[in-house]
Design a protein around this motif. Structure first.
Motif, PDB file in Angstrom:
ATOM      1  N   GLU A 144      -8.760  -0.234   8.853  1.00 24.85           N
ATOM      2  CA  GLU A 144      -8.687   0.757   9.932  1.00 24.85           C
ATOM      3  C   GLU A 144      -7.536   1.730   9.697  1.00 24.85           C
ATOM      4  OE1 GLU A 144      -8.359  -1.025  13.753  1.00 24.85           O
ATOM      5  OE2 GLU A 144     -10.193  -2.221  13.547  1.00 24.85           O
ATOM      6  N   GLN A 145      -6.406   1.194   9.251  1.00 24.29           N
ATOM      7  CA  GLN A 145      -5.212   2.026   9.088  1.00 24.29           C
ATOM      8  C   GLN A 145      -5.344   3.036   7.955  1.00 24.29           C
ATOM      9  OE1 GLN A 145      -2.570  -1.328   8.719  1.00 24.29           O
ATOM     10  NE2 GLN A 145      -1.717  -1.003  10.762  1.00 24.29           N
ATOM     11  N   VAL A 202       0.859  -1.193   0.000  1.00 22.28           N
ATOM     12  CA  VAL A 202       0.000   0.000   0.000  1.00 22.28           C
ATOM     13  C   VAL A 202       0.891   1.238   0.000  1.00 22.28           C
ATOM     14  CG1 VAL A 202      -1.808   1.253   1.219  1.00 22.28           C
ATOM     15  CG2 VAL A 202      -1.791  -1.255   1.237  1.00 22.28           C
ATOM     16  N   GLU A 203       0.682   2.093  -1.000  1.00 27.03           N
ATOM     17  CA  GLU A 203       1.567   3.243  -1.200  1.00 27.03           C
ATOM     18  C   GLU A 203       1.628   4.144   0.022  1.00 27.03           C
ATOM     19  OE1 GLU A 203       1.191   6.963  -4.098  1.00 27.03           O
ATOM     20  OE2 GLU A 203       1.642   5.111  -5.188  1.00 27.03           O
ATOM     21  N   VAL A 204       0.483   4.506   0.591  1.00 28.02           N
ATOM     22  CA  VAL A 204       0.457   5.448   1.704  1.00 28.02           C
ATOM     23  C   VAL A 204       1.057   4.839   2.977  1.00 28.02           C
ATOM     24  CG1 VAL A 204      -1.839   4.868   2.634  1.00 28.02           C
ATOM     25  CG2 VAL A 204      -1.007   7.246   2.742  1.00 28.02           C
ATOM     26  N   VAL A 220     -10.584  -0.296  -1.891  1.00 23.46           N
ATOM     27  CA  VAL A 220     -11.923   0.208  -1.605  1.00 23.46           C
ATOM     28  C   VAL A 220     -12.091   0.273  -0.088  1.00 23.46           C
ATOM     29  CG1 VAL A 220     -12.928  -0.611  -3.759  1.00 23.46           C
ATOM     30  CG2 VAL A 220     -12.882  -2.132  -1.773  1.00 23.46           C
ATOM     31  N   ARG A 221     -13.214   0.790   0.354  1.00 27.80           N
ATOM     32  CA  ARG A 221     -13.398   1.047   1.780  1.00 27.80           C
ATOM     33  C   ARG A 221     -14.102  -0.078   2.540  1.00 27.80           C
ATOM     34  NH1 ARG A 221     -11.877   5.978   3.179  1.00 27.80           N
ATOM     35  NH2 ARG A 221     -11.354   7.397   1.454  1.00 27.80           N
ATOM     36  N   ALA A 222     -14.684  -1.005   1.811  1.00 26.57           N
ATOM     37  CA  ALA A 222     -15.354  -2.138   2.458  1.00 26.57           C
ATOM     38  C   ALA A 222     -15.214  -3.365   1.552  1.00 26.57           C
ATOM     39  CB  ALA A 222     -16.828  -1.833   2.706  1.00 26.57           C
ATOM     40  N   PRO A 223     -15.083  -4.560   2.126  1.00 30.39           N
ATOM     41  CA  PRO A 223     -14.909  -5.768   1.313  1.00 30.39           C
ATOM     42  C   PRO A 223     -16.095  -6.009   0.385  1.00 30.39           C
ATOM     43  CG  PRO A 223     -14.393  -6.183   3.627  1.00 30.39           C
ATOM     44  CD  PRO A 223     -15.030  -4.836   3.568  1.00 30.39           C
ATOM     45  N   ARG A 224     -15.795  -6.490  -0.821  1.00 31.55           N
ATOM     46  CA  ARG A 224     -16.824  -6.851  -1.795  1.00 31.55           C
ATOM     47  C   ARG A 224     -16.408  -8.140  -2.487  1.00 31.55           C
ATOM     48  NH1 ARG A 224     -16.391  -1.517  -4.398  1.00 31.55           N
ATOM     49  NH2 ARG A 224     -15.882  -2.694  -6.277  1.00 31.55           N
ATOM     50  N   GLY A 225     -17.381  -9.043  -2.670  1.00 31.81           N
ATOM     51  CA  GLY A 225     -17.120 -10.268  -3.412  1.00 31.81           C
ATOM     52  C   GLY A 225     -16.862 -11.459  -2.507  1.00 31.81           C
ATOM     53  N   LEU A 249      -7.467  -8.048   7.166  1.00 33.84           N
ATOM     54  CA  LEU A 249      -8.243  -7.122   6.348  1.00 33.84           C
ATOM     55  C   LEU A 249      -8.820  -5.990   7.190  1.00 33.84           C
ATOM     56  CD1 LEU A 249      -9.009  -7.003   3.368  1.00 33.84           C
ATOM     57  CD2 LEU A 249     -11.062  -8.308   3.889  1.00 33.84           C
ATOM     58  N   GLY A 250      -9.354  -6.351   8.345  1.00 37.94           N
ATOM     59  CA  GLY A 250      -9.930  -5.347   9.228  1.00 37.94           C
ATOM     60  C   GLY A 250      -8.902  -4.334   9.703  1.00 37.94           C
ATOM     61  N   LEU A 251      -7.709  -4.817  10.071  1.00 35.83           N
ATOM     62  CA  LEU A 251      -6.662  -3.915  10.538  1.00 35.83           C
ATOM     63  C   LEU A 251      -6.223  -2.976   9.421  1.00 35.83           C
ATOM     64  CD1 LEU A 251      -4.653  -2.911  12.608  1.00 35.83           C
ATOM     65  CD2 LEU A 251      -3.128  -4.799  11.958  1.00 35.83           C
TER      66      LEU A 251
END
Length: 211
Positions: free
Chosen positions: A118-119, A80-82, A157-162, A113-115
């Motif tokens: 959050e970050q 993750v770049e940031v 994205v901001r929430a899991p999908r799929g 995934l949750g952590l």
């Protein structure tokens, strides 16, 4: 004559994915592709290196020595770049110790995934760039070792999908699409994924070493 090729993983999702990828690339070599669970004496190897390629090499060489068979290992993760490239090589244990099997692995995936979400919760959409990276290494019992890397660029994205895929797939959208990797079919994912790209780059090496 059929030759056995051993995958240095006990992750059933990864074994399934790699079998599909290898079948599409080198099916003519008449290989029986098996996971580490199917080989006597295959021990788990601690991932002590700080690069994907280093960890993949550790696992492939150890399995080739233990099994006496050609062995393939991959090490992959999300950069993750940031976050400065994190979780990176720590992707599988971002929220703590490494995942186990079955239900324990699924629970660990959810925790990782949750952590991560959050970050990056306060990070604007335009700064949520990320990439999946994969290093793939083939090791022969005679000591020959070759490795390559593959990647796929995208964003979070901001929430899991799929419901397909595993790991961070539900929050990663490849560049140029609006779907997460968990919304892809297996065939669609393998065609563009970091693991698919790495193993396509490894194909000529496999042909040279295994033919």
């Amino acid at each position: 004559m059929t030759r056995r090729l051993v995958l240095a993983t006990r992750n059933e999702h990864k074994v399934h994915e790699l079998r599909q990828i290898l079948a599409a690339l080198v099916d003519d070599l008449d290989l029986e592709v098996v996971g580490a669970d199917e080989v006597e004496g295959a021990a788990d190897v601690p991932e002590t290196e700080v690069t994907f390629l280093g960890n993949a090499r550790l696992k492939a060489v150890a399995l080739a020595r233990a099994s006496g068979l050609p062995s393939v290992a991959d090490d992959s993760g999300l950069a993750v770049e940031v976050l400065g490239g994190s979780p990176g090589v720590f992707s599988a244990r971002w929220s703590g110790s490494a995942a186990g099997e079955g239900a324990a692995r699924a629970e660990k995936d959810r925790a990782n995934l949750g952590l991560l979400l959050e970050q990056v919760a306060d990070v604007p959409d335009e700064h949520r760039a990320a990439a999946f990276v994969c290093a793939a290494v083939v090791a022969m019992p005679d000591g020959r070792v070759e490795g390559v890397e593959g990647r796929v660029e995208g964003s979070l994205v901001r929430a899991p999908r799929g419901t397909n895929g595993f790991g961070y797939d539900p929050v990663f959208v490849p560049a140029g699409d609006s779907r997460t990797l968990a919304e892809y079919t297996d065939e669609e994912k393998n065609a563009i994924s970091h693991r698919g790209n790495a193993f396509r780059a490894l194909e000529p090496v496999l042909r040279e070493l295994l033919a």
